[in-house]
Design a protein around this motif. Structure first.
Motif, PDB file in Angstrom:
ATOM      1  N   TRP A 283       0.796  -1.299   0.152  1.00  0.00           N
ATOM      2  CA  TRP A 283      -0.023  -0.145  -0.102  1.00  0.00           C
ATOM      3  C   TRP A 283       0.733   1.230  -0.028  1.00  0.00           C
ATOM      4  O   TRP A 283       0.673   1.994  -0.574  1.00  0.00           O
ATOM      5  N   HIS A 309      -1.777  -3.762  -6.679  1.00  0.00           N
ATOM      6  CA  HIS A 309      -3.063  -3.863  -6.062  1.00  0.00           C
ATOM      7  C   HIS A 309      -3.415  -5.283  -5.856  1.00  0.00           C
ATOM      8  O   HIS A 309      -4.157  -5.555  -4.762  1.00  0.00           O
ATOM      9  N   CYS A 312      -1.625  -5.708  -2.607  1.00  0.00           N
ATOM     10  CA  CYS A 312      -2.418  -5.160  -1.510  1.00  0.00           C
ATOM     11  C   CYS A 312      -3.811  -5.781  -1.073  1.00  0.00           C
ATOM     12  O   CYS A 312      -4.322  -5.902   0.054  1.00  0.00           O
TER      13      CYS A 312
END
Length: 413
Positions: A283, A309, A312
């Protein structure tokens, strides 16, 4: 698990996240360009609808799915009702009319995230190994939605209203499919119910586990910077000149797909704490990349931030879902999944949506331009603080998921 059941669950996951990805990724751009008299603050308000839905979700799940009606039946009803709202929402051009409608829709949709998990987990003997491949199809659904929007150039052509119509059609399909899913009856039917159980407090017993409490609080905190990503990445990429931004953002789900496949191996080797910590570190890096990236020499940083992402999401959310499922016990699995949805998409993103809009608006440098470097360093800093505190406070021990019905070791003693 039977092959036919696995196929049903995969299709369910595909449609569940195709529906969400079909309109949610470009919601910020839709609000700014398709609705009249809007600004960055309205974008934050629009994304609050997700949080309102997530906060109400545990009450719907805890009251109904665990006690009265089979989970697959509720899932079907919610998606059919949601389809009608999505189609009507595509016809609106005024924010004051659109806002209450999207809130109502998310109140119907957010409980389905817990319901698809419940239907899936109830068919499994070993969720840590069986769930990731099935959940992978949800990621694929989100990717297909983004690629479709990018390929058809709905962002550039000002036709984002079509994203809501596309999602509505998919919602009808999932609504009908839901009635054919494996029967997932209430686990507490005909049992005496207290007021605390009716409003979902039974799942709060998990918070007596100190490690789970730390995880729960970290889930809330880390979703504050997450709201910056969901709310403003698409407007940011379109503003700085990235073509087919929604399609490029699907690379994040492509990364998610890859990590979902290898998650069972990583989960066993790393354990809960390291998986969650790596997610939080990703992140931080993502927002730093966004802060200093551009469509010229720094294009790789934009793509890198998008691709992160996968780490994450998978390492935090899917690990958290498995962690929660193992600790909840058979009677409260639905309520527990609803509670973690409350923590992440509810409280955490509620706070994030409230603060992200005014923050982005405060860094406006023109009618349609912003100082994005300053904007993205704020969620990067928040994520870094959460990471440090989590690493210092959370303690876990490795657990062994048995292949049969033997008891599973607690993850956060």
């Amino acid at each position: 698990m039977k092959a036919a059941t696995r196929l049903q669950l995969m299709l369910m996951m595909f449609l569940e996240f195709f529906i969400w990805g079909a309109w949610f990724v470009t919601l910020g751009t839709f609000v700014l360009h398709n609705l009249q008299h809007t600004n960055d603050g309205h974008v934050g308000q629009a994304f609050l609808s997700q949080s309102f839905g997530a906060i109400i979700a545990p009450f719907i799940i805890g009251l109904i799915a665990d006690r009265y009606i089979a989970a697959q039946i509720i899932l079907g009803i919610l998606h059919l009702l949601g389809a009608a709202l999505l189609w009507y929402g595509s016809t609106l051009t005024d924010f004051t009319a659109f806002y209450p409608l999207i809130i109502l829709y998310m109140i119907l949709y957010m409980p389905t995230l817990a319901l698809v998990n419940t239907v899936s987990f109830r068919q499994m003997k070993n969720p840590s190994k069986e769930f990731p491949p099935i959940r992978t199809l949800g990621t694929l659904g989100w990717i297909v939605a983004g690629l479709t929007i990018g390929y058809l150039a709905w962002e550039q052509n000002g036709k984002l209203d079509l994203t809501f119509k596309m999602a509505a059609i998919a919602s009808v399909l999932l609504g009908l499919l839901s009635f054919t899913l494996p029967h997932t009856p209430p686990t507490r039917k005909n049992q005496k119910i207290t007021f605390g159980e009716i409003i979902g407090l039974d799942a709060l017993r998990l918070l007596k586990n100190k490690s789970y409490l730390i995880f729960f609080l970290a889930s809330i905190a880390i979703c504050v910077p997450l709201s910056f990503y969901y709310n403003f990445t698409n407007p940011f990429l379109n503003e700085i000149g990235m073509k087919a931004a929604a399609g490029k953002m699907a690379l994040g789900q492509g990364s998610e797909l890859i990590f979902m496949v290898i998650m069972p191996l990583l989960f066993v080797r790393l354990g809960v704490k390291k998986m969650l910590a790596v997610a939080m570190l990703a992140w931080v890096l993502r927002y730093v990349f966004f802060a200093y990236g551009n469509v010229d020499a720094g294009y790789w940083m934009l793509i890198g931030g998008i691709v992160l992402h996968g780490v994450c999401y998978d390492f935090f959310f899917v690990t958290g879902q498995i962690y929660t499922d193992n600790l909840a016990g058979p009677q409260f699995k639905s309520a527990a999944q609803g509670m973690i949805t409350l923590a992440t998409y509810g409280v955490g993103m509620l706070i994030g949506s409230y603060i992200s809009g005014p923050i982005v608006n405060s860094y406006k440098t023109g009618e349609t331009s912003h100082n994005w470097t300053s904007v993205w360093l704020i969620p990067a800093g928040i994520a870094l603080v959460v990471l440090v505190l989590f690493v210092l406070l959370f303690k876990d021990r490795n657990f062994i998921q048995q292949e049969d019905d033997e008891a599973v070791d607690s993850i956060g003693a």
